[in-house]
Design an enzyme around this catalytic site. Structure first.
Site, PDB file in Angstrom:
ATOM      1  N   LYS A  80      -0.300  20.775  -9.224  1.00  0.00           N
ATOM      2  CA  LYS A  80      -0.082  22.067  -9.868  1.00  0.00           C
ATOM      3  C   LYS A  80       1.248  22.046 -10.642  1.00  0.00           C
ATOM      4  O   LYS A  80       1.383  21.313 -11.597  1.00  0.00           O
ATOM      5  CB  LYS A  80      -0.153  23.173  -8.817  1.00  0.00           C
ATOM      6  CG  LYS A  80      -1.403  23.099  -7.934  1.00  0.00           C
ATOM      7  CD  LYS A  80      -2.695  23.361  -8.688  1.00  0.00           C
ATOM      8  CE  LYS A  80      -3.947  22.930  -7.929  1.00  0.00           C
ATOM      9  NZ  LYS A  80      -4.122  23.509  -6.611  1.00  0.00           N
TER      10      LYS A  80
ATOM     11  N   ARG B  54       0.803  -1.226   0.000  1.00  0.00           N
ATOM     12  CA  ARG B  54       0.000   0.000   0.000  1.00  0.00           C
ATOM     13  C   ARG B  54       0.836   1.276   0.000  1.00  0.00           C
ATOM     14  O   ARG B  54       0.465   2.271  -0.595  1.00  0.00           O
ATOM     15  CB  ARG B  54      -0.966   0.007   1.188  1.00  0.00           C
ATOM     16  CG  ARG B  54      -1.949   1.168   1.122  1.00  0.00           C
ATOM     17  CD  ARG B  54      -3.132   0.969   2.058  1.00  0.00           C
ATOM     18  NE  ARG B  54      -2.702   0.496   3.345  1.00  0.00           N
ATOM     19  CZ  ARG B  54      -3.340  -0.436   4.074  1.00  0.00           C
ATOM     20  NH1 ARG B  54      -4.470  -0.950   3.639  1.00  0.00           N
ATOM     21  NH2 ARG B  54      -2.870  -0.835   5.236  1.00  0.00           N
TER      22      ARG B  54
ATOM     23  N   TYR C  75      -6.411  28.319   1.185  1.00  0.00           N
ATOM     24  CA  TYR C  75      -7.094  27.603   0.096  1.00  0.00           C
ATOM     25  C   TYR C  75      -8.460  27.121   0.611  1.00  0.00           C
ATOM     26  O   TYR C  75      -8.534  26.442   1.643  1.00  0.00           O
ATOM     27  CB  TYR C  75      -6.186  26.430  -0.298  1.00  0.00           C
ATOM     28  CG  TYR C  75      -6.738  25.463  -1.303  1.00  0.00           C
ATOM     29  CD1 TYR C  75      -6.969  25.861  -2.607  1.00  0.00           C
ATOM     30  CD2 TYR C  75      -6.992  24.147  -0.938  1.00  0.00           C
ATOM     31  CE1 TYR C  75      -7.454  24.954  -3.536  1.00  0.00           C
ATOM     32  CE2 TYR C  75      -7.472  23.233  -1.859  1.00  0.00           C
ATOM     33  CZ  TYR C  75      -7.708  23.645  -3.158  1.00  0.00           C
ATOM     34  OH  TYR C  75      -8.182  22.746  -4.072  1.00  0.00           O
TER      35      TYR C  75
ATOM     36  N   ASP D  78       1.545  25.472   3.395  1.00  0.00           N
ATOM     37  CA  ASP D  78       1.188  25.027   2.043  1.00  0.00           C
ATOM     38  C   ASP D  78       2.058  25.840   1.085  1.00  0.00           C
ATOM     39  O   ASP D  78       1.872  27.040   0.919  1.00  0.00           O
ATOM     40  CB  ASP D  78      -0.315  25.281   1.825  1.00  0.00           C
ATOM     41  CG  ASP D  78      -0.811  24.823   0.445  1.00  0.00           C
ATOM     42  OD1 ASP D  78       0.009  24.703  -0.485  1.00  0.00           O
ATOM     43  OD2 ASP D  78      -2.028  24.614   0.313  1.00  0.00           O
TER      44      ASP D  78
HETATM   45  C1  LIG Z   1      -5.047  23.112  -5.572  1.00  0.00           C
HETATM   46  C2  LIG Z   1      -4.502  23.439  -4.239  1.00  0.00           C
HETATM   47  C3  LIG Z   1      -4.560  22.527  -3.202  1.00  0.00           C
HETATM   48  C4  LIG Z   1      -5.249  21.190  -3.356  1.00  0.00           C
HETATM   49  O1  LIG Z   1      -4.640  20.386  -4.278  1.00  0.00           O
HETATM   50  P1  LIG Z   1      -5.396  19.166  -5.018  1.00  0.00           P
HETATM   51  O2  LIG Z   1      -4.279  18.380  -5.547  1.00  0.00           O
HETATM   52  O3  LIG Z   1      -6.270  19.780  -6.054  1.00  0.00           O
HETATM   53  O4  LIG Z   1      -6.184  18.465  -3.959  1.00  0.00           O
HETATM   54  C5  LIG Z   1      -4.006  22.874  -2.003  1.00  0.00           C
HETATM   55  N1  LIG Z   1      -3.421  24.074  -1.818  1.00  0.00           N
HETATM   56  C6  LIG Z   1      -3.364  24.986  -2.787  1.00  0.00           C
HETATM   57  C7  LIG Z   1      -2.719  26.286  -2.521  1.00  0.00           C
HETATM   58  C8  LIG Z   1      -3.914  24.702  -4.027  1.00  0.00           C
HETATM   59  O5  LIG Z   1      -3.895  25.614  -4.987  1.00  0.00           O
END
Ligand SMILES: *Cc1c(COP(=O)(O)O)cnc(C)c1O
Length: 386
Positions: free
Chosen positions: A184, A34, A87, A159
């Site tokens: 992203k 896993r 976010y 983040d």
């Molecule tokens: C898109 C995003 C997320 C979440 O990412 P996913 O892969 O779509 O779940 C978290 N933090 C920021 C700043 C984002 O732009």
């Protein structure tokens, strides 16, 4: 050069003694598939190296990286602090799930982060923030913030999706846990979802245990795509940086616009912090348009061809998205009246992108109460006979 895609599978052992040896390694990976194989390990090592972390844990999405990081450090009765610029789906997790499990959540004004010590309670366990905020682009002083969280035993979760590990390393600035939406810029081609969590020491152990308990699993195909994305990340980010800043500067001269929110612009209130802590900027920023009727924003978004209207930035394609910031916030006001449009500058030709933005702003201008000529509206009215 490239690792094989090692598919998820169970592991089998030749004998009970071989099983016992594997169990003795105390790694889930040694006894069950896993937590991934070689493809996963290569990506974990690459992200950890880029973030200057002891280790990295992979999750199926950026949002699951945030929820897993949170769940690694909170217990019933604890309190968490979250930046009001966060976010939006992170806020949904805090409000809908953490609260249900008896965890108090409060939001703080990113503009008042210098006074964060006042918001810390005896049961505060974690603080989640983004710098800059990925819709409104306020910068936070992560060094100052981490000095306060460290002194109070609060886990600082950052983040870092906007900067990518190439332009900022929050662990070096004092953060305890760094998360990325690999979806992203890291994957970079708008074709998969992935999250990463990087940390050191005890925080890393807690994150690993949390991911194991939650059953986090990522497909090896996604890991392979992320590794491939990493190979071109530096050249893509250099182009995103240059093109994004060029377009942001060009937009500053347009009179339809109230403000351009981009920390790499010298006029931006977060510019000094950006210069101190970042090595570059990504191509996600916002503009605030002058107030106008709703139909003006509709006209702005009408007939775009290069810019898609979409959320998931960081790919090769340019995107735009309108936001009602006042409706997103609970702990801070919003100083602008006009609509905010978030822009992601992709890898297309910059002149063509400017031409499309120019046309969009010209359509918007027709709805402003200004003496400027308004050819588009007149032509449009003639065409529809209204
Ligand atoms: C898109 C995003 C997320 C979440 O990412 P996913 O892969 O779509 O779940 C978290 N933090 C920021 C700043 C984002 O732009």
């Amino acid at each position: 050069m490239n690792p094989p895609i090692e598919r998820g599978s169970t592991r089998v052992f030749r004998s009970l003694s071989a099983l016992r040896i594997a169990q003795g390694l105390a790694q889930e990976r040694a006894v069950y598939g896993r937590s991934g194989g070689e493809t996963h390990r290569r990506l974990e090592q690459a992200i950890a190296a880029l973030e200057g972390a002891e280790g990295t844990v992979l999750t199926p999405s950026g949002l699951s990286a945030i929820t897993c990081a949170f769940l690694s450090c909170v217990n019933r009765g604890d309190h968490v602090l979250v930046a009001d610029s966060i976010y939006e789906p992170s806020r949904m997790f805090c409000d809908q799930m953490l609260r249900r499990f008896g965890i108090e959540v409060s939001y703080f004004d990113p503009g008042r982060a210098a006074q964060i010590a006042r918001e810390i309670r005896p049961n505060t366990r974690a603080l989640l923030c983004e710098s800059p905020g990925s819709v409104t682009f306020e910068m936070l002083d992560l060094r100052a913030l981490s000095a306060v969280t460290r002194a109070h035993g609060v886990t600082l979760i950052v983040d870092n999706t906007w900067a990518t590990p190439l332009f900022c390393n929050p662990l070096a600035l004092g953060a305890d846990i760094v998360v990325h939406s690999g979806t992203k810029y890291i994957l970079g081609h708008a074709d998969a979802f992935l999250g990463t969590i990087s940390a050191n020491g005890e925080a890393l152990q807690r994150v690993s245990a949390s991911a194991r308990c939650l059953g986090m699993h990522v497909s090896p195909d996604e890991c392979y795509l992320a590794l491939r994305g990493l190979r071109t990340l530096s050249v893509r980010m250099e182009q995103h940086f240059r093109a994004g800043l060029d377009i942001a500067q060009w937009l500053q001269n347009r009179h339809e616009i109230e403000a351009v929110l981009h920390p790499a612009l010298p006029e931006d209130s977060g510019h000094a912090l950006w210069q101190r802590d970042f090595r570059g900027a990504s191509s996600l920023f916002s503009l605030v348009l002058k107030p106008a009727p709703t139909s003006a924003l509709e006209a702005f978004f009408e007939g775009l061809s290069l810019f898609g209207i979409g959320y998931g930035w960081g790919g090769f394609e340019s995107l735009m998205m309108p936001y009602d910031v006042a409706a997103l916030r609970t702990a801070s006001g919003w100083r602008y009246e006009g609509p905010l449009v978030r822009i992601h500058v992709g890898l297309e030709d910059v002149c063509a992108l400017k031409a499309e933005l120019d046309a969009a702003l010209n359509r918007y201008r027709c709805f402003l109460r200004t003496p400027q000529a308004c050819v588009w509206r007149i032509e449009n009215q003639a065409a529809t006979g209204s």
